[in-house]
Design an enzyme around this catalytic site. Sequence first.
Site, PDB file in Angstrom:
ATOM      1  N   GLY A  54       0.866  -1.177   0.000  1.00  0.00           N
ATOM      2  CA  GLY A  54       0.000   0.000   0.000  1.00  0.00           C
ATOM      3  C   GLY A  54       0.903   1.227   0.000  1.00  0.00           C
ATOM      4  N   ARG A  92      10.366  -1.213  -4.780  1.00  0.00           N
ATOM      5  CA  ARG A  92       9.133  -1.229  -5.597  1.00  0.00           C
ATOM      6  C   ARG A  92       9.064   0.108  -6.346  1.00  0.00           C
ATOM      7  NH1 ARG A  92       3.632  -3.333  -3.140  1.00  0.00           N
ATOM      8  NH2 ARG A  92       3.262  -3.752  -5.339  1.00  0.00           N
ATOM      9  N   GLN A 208      -5.737  -8.750  -2.722  1.00  0.00           N
ATOM     10  CA  GLN A 208      -5.725  -7.816  -1.583  1.00  0.00           C
ATOM     11  C   GLN A 208      -7.142  -7.459  -1.131  1.00  0.00           C
ATOM     12  OE1 GLN A 208      -3.823  -7.546  -4.308  1.00  0.00           O
ATOM     13  NE2 GLN A 208      -1.919  -6.428  -3.923  1.00  0.00           N
ATOM     14  N   ASP A 249      -1.459   4.750  -6.140  1.00  0.00           N
ATOM     15  CA  ASP A 249      -0.023   4.642  -5.885  1.00  0.00           C
ATOM     16  C   ASP A 249       0.743   5.837  -6.419  1.00  0.00           C
ATOM     17  OD1 ASP A 249      -1.088   1.796  -5.695  1.00  0.00           O
ATOM     18  OD2 ASP A 249       0.922   1.699  -4.821  1.00  0.00           O
ATOM     19  N   LYS A 260      -3.924  -0.166  -8.432  1.00  0.00           N
ATOM     20  CA  LYS A 260      -3.826  -1.608  -8.655  1.00  0.00           C
ATOM     21  C   LYS A 260      -4.443  -2.025  -9.987  1.00  0.00           C
ATOM     22  CE  LYS A 260      -2.146  -4.004  -6.665  1.00  0.00           C
ATOM     23  NZ  LYS A 260      -0.756  -4.397  -7.018  1.00  0.00           N
TER      24      LYS A 260
HETATM   25  O1  MRU Z   1       0.534  -3.891  -4.635  1.00  0.00           O
HETATM   26  P1  MRU Z   1      -0.072  -3.211  -3.456  1.00  0.00           P
HETATM   27  O2  MRU Z   1      -0.896  -4.108  -2.598  1.00  0.00           O
HETATM   28  O3  MRU Z   1       0.955  -2.425  -2.669  1.00  0.00           O
HETATM   29  O4  MRU Z   1      -1.061  -2.160  -4.124  1.00  0.00           O
HETATM   30  C1  MRU Z   1      -1.815  -1.318  -3.299  1.00  0.00           C
HETATM   31  C2  MRU Z   1      -2.783  -0.508  -4.055  1.00  0.00           C
HETATM   32  O5  MRU Z   1      -2.888  -0.559  -5.251  1.00  0.00           O
HETATM   33  C3  MRU Z   1      -3.596   0.446  -3.253  1.00  0.00           C
HETATM   34  O6  MRU Z   1      -4.846   0.646  -3.842  1.00  0.00           O
HETATM   35  C4  MRU Z   1      -2.856   1.786  -3.219  1.00  0.00           C
HETATM   36  O7  MRU Z   1      -1.549   1.625  -2.772  1.00  0.00           O
HETATM   37  C5  MRU Z   1      -3.567   2.750  -2.393  1.00  0.00           C
HETATM   38  S1  MRU Z   1      -3.095   2.579  -0.719  1.00  0.00           S
HETATM   39  C6  MRU Z   1      -3.963   3.495   0.335  1.00  0.00           C
END
Ligand code: MRU
Length: 384
Positions: A54, A92, A208, A249, A260
């Site tokens: 996240g 990442r 997720q 992100d 995502k």
């Molecule tokens: O790959 P992840 O689980 O880190 O991706 C997270 C997301 O896409 C969330 O929607 C995004 O980070 C928003 S977090 C408040």
Amino acid sequence: MKINQAFFRTIWPVVEGGAVEIIDQTQLPHRLHIVRIATLHAMVYAIKHMQVRGAPLIGAAAAYGMALGLANGDGAQDADIERTGEALLQSRPTAVNLRWAVRRMQRLLLALPVDERAAAAWREAVVICDEDVALNQAIGQHGLEMLRALASARGRGSAAQPLQILTHCNAGWLATVDWGTALAPIYAAHEAGLAVHVWVDETRPRNQGAALTAWELAQHGVPHTIISDNAGGHLMQHGKVDCVIVGADRVTATGDVCNKIGTYLKALAAYDNDVPFYAAVPSPTIDWGMQDGVREIPIEERDADEVHYMQGLVMDSASDGLHDKPTGHAMQRIRITPLGSQAANPAFDVTPARLVTGIITERGIATPAVLRQLFSADGRGMPG
Ligand code: MRU
């Protein structure tokens, strides 16, 4: 927020110092496993392997990663601070919060005498975490006003007719230090007595939504239903979604929203069905230097095995579905694709600004076209 009625954040310093603890999100919803992290390398591993994930939480974790590097032997000279930041930046690529946190830490630390850096890094990581909580609470309040207006326009918000909200992935408190971004208005509405029901996209390949969003909503008693990733468009066509709220992100200065993988398809379906589509975005997620999200935002390509395999608990084959019992405590991986088939795993996509109704920030809600004005007009300047 709460787990079994006890207050938790997703990351916290251990009392005796020199380490932090996190909730290992790869084990949820089946196991609450707390991991202690004492080195920069353990933090890089935790981010890469999504024990923490996240965008806002990745930023907070990176800040602690810098502090751990200084505290536990990675050195405090200028070159060490550059190297520590680089190791974290490689973990990442898409969530801009990571770069934001690393650069903020580096700016602060490089301006200080070497012997003051370790203590300052620790203090700043704590501040970054506390700020994240405050930003998300403010997002919750602005989002609540939007949800109230929508509920009154649609005659919804009662227990019999809850406001129907669809979300993708996990942008709840697990994705931040606390409160969440997309889920912050939902928690605020639930607390304020505005009845909501959440459609939770499962969010393949890592699930997720099914694993994390459903779990945290259940912990707070928020009514929700998990749906397969492909169900959202159908629900929208049948008037079963009042609005979509997602996290992000990275958001460009022009309001393109990177989130995502699969978010874009939800935005297209929402647009086609006149369903308002909101992104809830704290300012560290905005990349003011980017204009065109599709062309400029680096999209993480993750291991194809995340598509080939699924992870979960094996249930007793004699169970009746209502009283399922796991056969053991360890998570199992199962292969779901033919051996020999290739898989690709782009982890994020970009929703162009034209599909976005509004961006819910800590300073209020803006259409993509006036996002920059929202942050420049109130005299407080652009957060950097
Ligand atoms: O790959 P992840 O689980 O880190 O991706 C997270 C997301 O896409 C969330 O929607 C995004 O980070 C928003 S977090 C408040």
